[in-house]
Design an enzyme around this catalytic site. Structure first.
Site, short mmCIF file in Angstrom:
data_model
loop_
_atom_site.label_atom_id
_atom_site.label_comp_id
_atom_site.label_asym_id
_atom_site.label_seq_id
_atom_site.Cartn_x
_atom_site.Cartn_y
_atom_site.Cartn_z
N GLU A 14 -5.38 -8.82 1.00
CA GLU A 14 -6.10 -8.34 2.26
C GLU A 14 -7.48 -7.90 2.07
O GLU A 14 -7.90 -7.31 0.85
CB GLU A 14 -5.76 -6.98 2.96
CG GLU A 14 -4.28 -6.97 3.41
CD GLU A 14 -3.63 -5.84 4.33
OE1 GLU A 14 -4.63 -4.81 4.45
OE2 GLU A 14 -2.53 -5.56 3.94
N GLU A 20 0.68 -1.13 -0.04
CA GLU A 20 0.03 0.00 -0.09
C GLU A 20 0.94 1.22 -0.27
O GLU A 20 0.86 2.01 0.81
CB GLU A 20 -1.01 -0.01 1.13
CG GLU A 20 -1.84 -0.99 1.29
CD GLU A 20 -2.91 -0.97 2.46
OE1 GLU A 20 -2.88 -0.30 3.27
OE2 GLU A 20 -3.96 -2.05 2.57
O1 IFM Z 1 -4.21 -3.00 9.27
C1 IFM Z 1 -4.29 -2.31 8.00
C2 IFM Z 1 -3.02 -3.19 7.15
O2 IFM Z 1 -1.75 -2.78 7.85
C3 IFM Z 1 -3.05 -2.42 5.64
N1 IFM Z 1 -4.17 -2.48 5.03
C4 IFM Z 1 -5.17 -1.96 5.79
C5 IFM Z 1 -5.39 -2.71 7.22
C6 IFM Z 1 -6.78 -2.32 8.09
O3 IFM Z 1 -6.68 -1.08 8.18
#
Ligand code: IFM
Length: 458
Positions: free
Chosen positions: A364, A168
């Protein structure tokens, strides 16, 4: 595939975590501070002043955690390596104790038949590099990242073949540096111009590109390399040809899509973005885009939400439709329930980025909910099941329509340190009692186990 049919046999079911969010042991075995140690120790930067100093103490509980992971039935685990455990000063001499921790972690995973997917950078860069040259503000960071990546790959590349470079980019650059206010993420630097902010993400892209080259050169075995991005996903408000077309038009304009995913996947910033940025566009040196645009074996998409769009009679051909105050959301201000974003995220890679054959992993997806332990000692997180069930159906749709979605990592295996929100927000399938370090699998853990077992949304 019909609404309730099975996922393919080789679909990769997984869970994800990151180093700073779970490991703790911040001062153990030679590790030195990351920017998140420094930032979270500053008063007022995180909710309740929480830091990742202890977190889930996974550094000491990793064996039991992996056993619990194996009981869940996942065969894939995405986790990150902490740069400042490996190179406490950011560069120079590797810390063998740090490398050894990850070797033990990987070996334990392999013993349980779980494939490790290593993210090399999930936001916790060495404070030493912030002190030396302002971390992502400097081009030097890209070369240092590549050197660090090569060290990790040389050390465990005989047993790890799935690599993810950076997680990210938008978050650790545009949320870590800002020209308009105090940035909510580490290192929390207020710069003077928008151009400086874009320069940090450009350096991160460069780190990704040089990192890819370093990983390939260092890996003793053929390996898979991915970038993990969290684009803002336009979802057509209704799936009419006009609104679908509007969603395609919106994709390069929204958020930072045109300046992160576009250069990484196409070798150019989107022309629309460059036009909008004008003098705020970053300095792009000769050869940068070639370095950034590396062949990828997969793309990791982190998809939690999206944005509705519809066709509009304006220059851009679309308009976005902000969520109304009472639109359903989970336990984060930005976590609007929009399951179709998962399907559309996958489809956009084929349709708007012209990459129909690039394997995609949802790196994710998950949600924070209002979890509590009941009098029987259980956590009945039906909000999470409601959320996950719908997103997994969206994944199933993408697979059934032939898009190359090959796996799904649920965020997260454990409740953990949720950055500026500290321990207040729980994303885990497993509840963590931060006082006793007891783990309690939630109702969603058992639900996900059943999905994996049956290869369908249950
Ligand atoms: O916890 C975070 C993660 O580190 C990166 N993506 C989003 C998640 C939830 O906010």
């Amino acid at each position: 595939m019909s609404k309730n049919s099975q996922f393919p046999k080789d679909f990769a079911w997984g869970v994800a975590t990151s180093a700073y969010q779970i490991e703790g042991a911040a001062q153990v075995d030679g590790r030195k501070p990351s920017v998140w140690d420094t930032f979270s120790a500053r008063p007022g930067k995180t909710l309740n002043g929480d830091t990742g100093a202890i977190a889930c103490d996974h550094y000491h509980h990793y064996k039991a955690d992996i056993r619990l992971m194996a009981q869940l039935g996942v065969r894939h685990y995405r986790f990150s390596v902490s740069w400042c455990r490996i190179l406490p000063d950011g560069r120079g001499k590797p810390n063998l104790a740090g490398l050894d921790f990850y070797r033990r972690l990987v070996d334990t995973l392999l013993e349980f038949g779980i494939t490790p997917h290593i993210t090399l950078f999930h936001w916790d860069s060495p404070q030493a590099l912030e002190d030396r040259y302002g971390s992502w503000q400097s081009r030097e960071m890209a070369a240092d990242f590549a050197d660090y990546a090569a060290i990790v790959v040389k050390h465990v590349g005989d047993r790890v073949t799935h690599w993810m470079t950076l997680n990210e980019i938008f978050c650790f650059t545009h949320l870590g540096y800002s020209h308009t206010g105090d940035p909510p993420h580490a290192p929390g630097i207020r710069v003077k111009t928008n151009r400086e902010v874009w320069q940090t993400s450009h350096h991160a892209l460069l780190a990704h590109g040089l990192g890819c080259q370093a990983i390939r050169a260092a890996s003793p075995r053929p390996c898979s390399i991915a970038l993990v991005d969290n684009p803002l996903i336009p979802v057509p408000i209704s799936e009419t040809p006009a609104n679908i077309h509007a969603a395609y038009k919106a994709m390069p304009y929204l958020g930072t899509n045109g300046g992160i995913l576009w250069p990484a996947l196409t070798g150019a910033y989107s022309p629309q973005l460059l036009k909008d940025l004008g003098a705020d566009a970053p300095e792009i040196r000769d050869g940068d885009l070639r370095n950034i645009h590396q062949p990828l074996d997969a793309l990791g998409l982190n998809i939690y939400t999206g944005i509705y769009v519809r066709a509009a009679d304006n220059e851009r051909g679309y308009e976005d439709l902000p969520f109304q105050e009472h639109y359903p959301r989970l336990h984060m201000p930005w976590l609007w329930l929009l399951p179709d974003a998962l399907y559309w995220g996958v489809r956009h890679i084929a349709a708007t980025l012209g990459q129909p054959n690039l394997p995609i992993m949802v790196a994710e997806n998950g949600c924070a909910a209002w979890d509590t332990v009941n009098s029987q000692g259980e956590v009945i997180d039906t909000e999470r099941i409601l959320y996950l069930r719908q997103y997994l159906r969206s994944a199933e749709r993408a697979v059934s329509e032939g898009y190359p979605l090959q796996g799904y990592f649920l965020w997260s295996f454990l409740d953990n340190f949720e950055w500026a929100w500290g321990y207040d927000r729980r994303f885990g399938l497993t509840y963590v009692d931060y006082t006793s370090q007891q783990r309690i699998p939630k109702a969603s853990y058992y639900w996900y186990a059943e999905c994996i077992k049956q290869r369908r949304v249950v």
